[in-house]
Motif scaffolding. Sequence first.
Motif, PDB file in Angstrom:
ATOM      1  N   LEU A 174     -33.258  40.937   4.973  1.00 38.76           N
ATOM      2  CA  LEU A 174     -33.890  40.280   4.110  1.00 38.76           C
ATOM      3  C   LEU A 174     -33.759  41.897   3.497  1.00 38.76           C
ATOM      4  O   LEU A 174     -33.906  42.055   1.992  1.00 38.76           O
ATOM      5  N   ARG A 175     -34.019  42.829   4.278  1.00 42.13           N
ATOM      6  CA  ARG A 175     -33.405  44.534   3.166  1.00 42.13           C
ATOM      7  C   ARG A 175     -32.729  44.177   3.002  1.00 42.13           C
ATOM      8  O   ARG A 175     -32.447  45.008   2.024  1.00 42.13           O
ATOM      9  N   ASP A 176     -32.038  44.229   3.644  1.00 41.09           N
ATOM     10  CA  ASP A 176     -30.109  44.813   3.390  1.00 41.09           C
ATOM     11  C   ASP A 176     -30.106  43.405   1.833  1.00 41.09           C
ATOM     12  O   ASP A 176     -28.636  44.365   1.106  1.00 41.09           O
ATOM     13  N   LEU A 177     -30.402  43.180   1.777  1.00 40.41           N
ATOM     14  CA  LEU A 177     -29.780  41.721   0.446  1.00 40.41           C
ATOM     15  C   LEU A 177     -30.427  42.147  -0.111  1.00 40.41           C
ATOM     16  O   LEU A 177     -30.094  42.249  -1.756  1.00 40.41           O
ATOM     17  N   GLY A 178     -31.423  43.020  -0.215  1.00 41.56           N
ATOM     18  CA  GLY A 178     -31.888  44.371  -1.826  1.00 41.56           C
ATOM     19  C   GLY A 178     -33.090  43.486  -2.135  1.00 41.56           C
ATOM     20  O   GLY A 178     -33.671  43.873  -3.329  1.00 41.56           O
ATOM     21  N   VAL A 179     -33.941  42.404  -1.254  1.00 42.14           N
ATOM     22  CA  VAL A 179     -35.754  42.380  -1.952  1.00 42.14           C
ATOM     23  C   VAL A 179     -36.508  43.246  -1.702  1.00 42.14           C
ATOM     24  O   VAL A 179     -36.405  44.444  -0.684  1.00 42.14           O
ATOM     25  N   ASP A 180     -37.550  43.029  -2.621  1.00 43.48           N
ATOM     26  CA  ASP A 180     -38.578  43.673  -2.151  1.00 43.48           C
ATOM     27  C   ASP A 180     -39.711  43.759  -1.651  1.00 43.48           C
ATOM     28  O   ASP A 180     -40.688  43.824  -1.027  1.00 43.48           O
ATOM     29  N   ALA A 181     -40.016  42.258  -1.766  1.00 44.94           N
ATOM     30  CA  ALA A 181     -40.970  41.388  -0.769  1.00 44.94           C
ATOM     31  C   ALA A 181     -40.631  40.147  -0.273  1.00 44.94           C
ATOM     32  O   ALA A 181     -39.458  39.629  -0.317  1.00 44.94           O
ATOM     33  N   LEU A 182     -41.388  39.149   0.227  1.00 47.01           N
ATOM     34  CA  LEU A 182     -41.188  38.111   0.715  1.00 47.01           C
ATOM     35  C   LEU A 182     -42.498  37.437   0.886  1.00 47.01           C
ATOM     36  O   LEU A 182     -43.433  37.772   0.999  1.00 47.01           O
ATOM     37  N   TRP A 183     -42.200  35.966   0.580  1.00 43.48           N
ATOM     38  CA  TRP A 183     -43.391  35.189   0.554  1.00 43.48           C
ATOM     39  C   TRP A 183     -43.417  34.049   1.421  1.00 43.48           C
ATOM     40  O   TRP A 183     -42.249  33.759   1.004  1.00 43.48           O
ATOM     41  N   ILE A 184     -44.469  33.666   2.117  1.00 37.48           N
ATOM     42  CA  ILE A 184     -44.401  32.710   3.218  1.00 37.48           C
ATOM     43  C   ILE A 184     -45.404  31.965   2.532  1.00 37.48           C
ATOM     44  O   ILE A 184     -46.580  31.830   2.434  1.00 37.48           O
ATOM     45  N   THR A 185     -44.861  30.165   3.043  1.00 36.88           N
ATOM     46  CA  THR A 185     -45.189  29.009   2.831  1.00 36.88           C
ATOM     47  C   THR A 185     -46.016  28.946   4.263  1.00 36.88           C
ATOM     48  O   THR A 185     -45.643  29.979   5.027  1.00 36.88           O
ATOM     49  N   PRO A 186     -47.268  28.213   3.790  1.00 32.94           N
ATOM     50  CA  PRO A 186     -48.448  28.295   4.951  1.00 32.94           C
ATOM     51  C   PRO A 186     -47.646  28.242   6.474  1.00 32.94           C
ATOM     52  O   PRO A 186     -47.422  27.420   7.074  1.00 32.94           O
ATOM     53  N   PHE A 187     -48.707  29.125   7.065  1.00 30.58           N
ATOM     54  CA  PHE A 187     -48.479  28.623   8.493  1.00 30.58           C
ATOM     55  C   PHE A 187     -50.204  29.014   9.310  1.00 30.58           C
ATOM     56  O   PHE A 187     -49.975  29.524  10.616  1.00 30.58           O
ATOM     57  N   TYR A 188     -51.062  28.224   9.027  1.00 30.07           N
ATOM     58  CA  TYR A 188     -52.462  28.233   8.629  1.00 30.07           C
ATOM     59  C   TYR A 188     -52.365  27.044  10.242  1.00 30.07           C
ATOM     60  O   TYR A 188     -51.148  26.255   9.961  1.00 30.07           O
ATOM     61  N   ALA A 189     -53.520  26.578  10.870  1.00 23.32           N
ATOM     62  CA  ALA A 189     -53.331  25.349  11.374  1.00 23.32           C
ATOM     63  C   ALA A 189     -53.829  24.509  10.865  1.00 23.32           C
ATOM     64  O   ALA A 189     -54.183  24.358  10.400  1.00 23.32           O
TER      65      ALA A 189
END
Length: 529
Positions: free
Chosen positions: A44-59
């Motif tokens: 993802l860093r090499d793709l050139g983005v600045d951030a990632l948003w992750i969909t829910p990982f909660y219980a």
Amino acid sequence: MTRTTPHPWWYDAVVYQVYLRSFADSDGDGVGDLPGITAHLPQLRDLGVDALWITPFYASPQKDHGYDVADYRDVDPLFGQLSDVDTLLTTAHDLDLRVIVDLVPNHTSDQHEWFRAALAATPGSPERARYLFRDGRGPGGDEPPNNWMSIFGGPAWTRVTEADGEPGQWFLHLFDSTQPDLDWRNPEVGDMFEDVLRFWLDRGVDGFRVDVAHGLYKEASLRDQVRPSKAEAKAAESMVERTVRDEPMWEQPEVHEVYRRWRRVLESYDGERMAVAEAWTQTAESMAEFIRPDELHQAFNFGFLGTPWSAEEFAEVIEHSIEAVSAAAAAPTWVLSNHDVERHPTRYGGGESGLARARAATLVMLALPGSAYLYQGEELGLEQVDVPPEARQDPSWFRTGQPGRDGCRVPLPWSGDAPPYGFGGSTQPWIPQPDDWADLTVAAQSADPASTLAFYRSALAARRRFLVGADEATSVEADDGLLVVRRAGVTIVLNASTAPAPLPDGEVLVSSGPLAGGQLPPDTAAWVR
């Protein structure tokens, strides 16, 4: 993390959405997980983005794939454990990547301890007051309290059986019946979510994506929704301007006090913490209300996503969006795909033409002022998949019989020439992948300078070099199928017509497809300086 502009990091960031279940599987169970994300952060860093948003990982019981939360302060074992979140955050920050996590405040899972307590309690109890329980209408209360419909199909109310075995009250669920809506008029709800915000901020998250941000509060009376007749609805579809509908379940004014409170929480932490609203508002102006200076920092601009392939309509939505957020003293956001909508190569017609148009629209999007949100797999040119009925898992499929959202959620192909294409394990993942994706894998496209992945890397590098931190003054015009956007000495042109058009004079910085003879082919875009 150093910046060359006075704006906070999120102001002009490119954010990559990770649909957790479908990104990368580290333990071979066919479902993506947190260690899988961490392992691929360098890509993802090499793709050139600045951030990632992750969909829910909660219980969660995973009835809606994580958007039905049973415990907001813990990780579902399907995805890992709390220490995996800490490792992911540390690794991402070491790579100069920010991390935004999903927050689901409109509803909980029916397995949340609050809702289990509500079912065990009696009508009128404090436990039921955390949700929207109401008596039914008609003889014996046999009819739902109002005429609202679920987003996933069918009535938005489900009746419970009381402790004495008799039919009892109804509870509201604007989504699946396993996702009861909270009553935000109860102060306990707001207090609980402030604690949740602080729990994750203390662990180091950089921001939150707020699910159903336009929901939360419902009109207090819970009155019936006034719906247009079929004739009125058909007439409205033919109008250029979108008609404003009666929606007593959305966009209530009280919701803005929630976000003022959250803004104060975010600003009490170091490091430019932020929040972005998933607010499916009816107008650009009402969208801008969510990003006033004392509320949330960003809101998704779904008007751009919903625009058909048309230079004139692109110009209209770009101008209108910039104007609306300017009034709120905020930056616009731009998005073409996410985990809830048909992938844009398919929306634009599919096949070679659909992909060419998708690349061209993306190149325009990346040139616009503000921030851009990418959805995993679009950098590979993935289209919507026709998932066989026996493999569909979207709860809306089971309620409506319509294909739902599974087709945009198929797990990513990383390498190899057959499923699971390096996703993890040795068999098909939780949603089966097509047999013809071998040429679309990350590995295959990394070796091809003409690939969609190579195009995204080039476009993101050009954005960072020429437009990040640049003057935001933007002019937009469209004529005869040609869109022209000018910003910071760069002219962005998109040809949505059926004939080649002359390129402006200057140096071509990046293009979405091959150029020849000073001409811009149909379904192509270019940046010229």
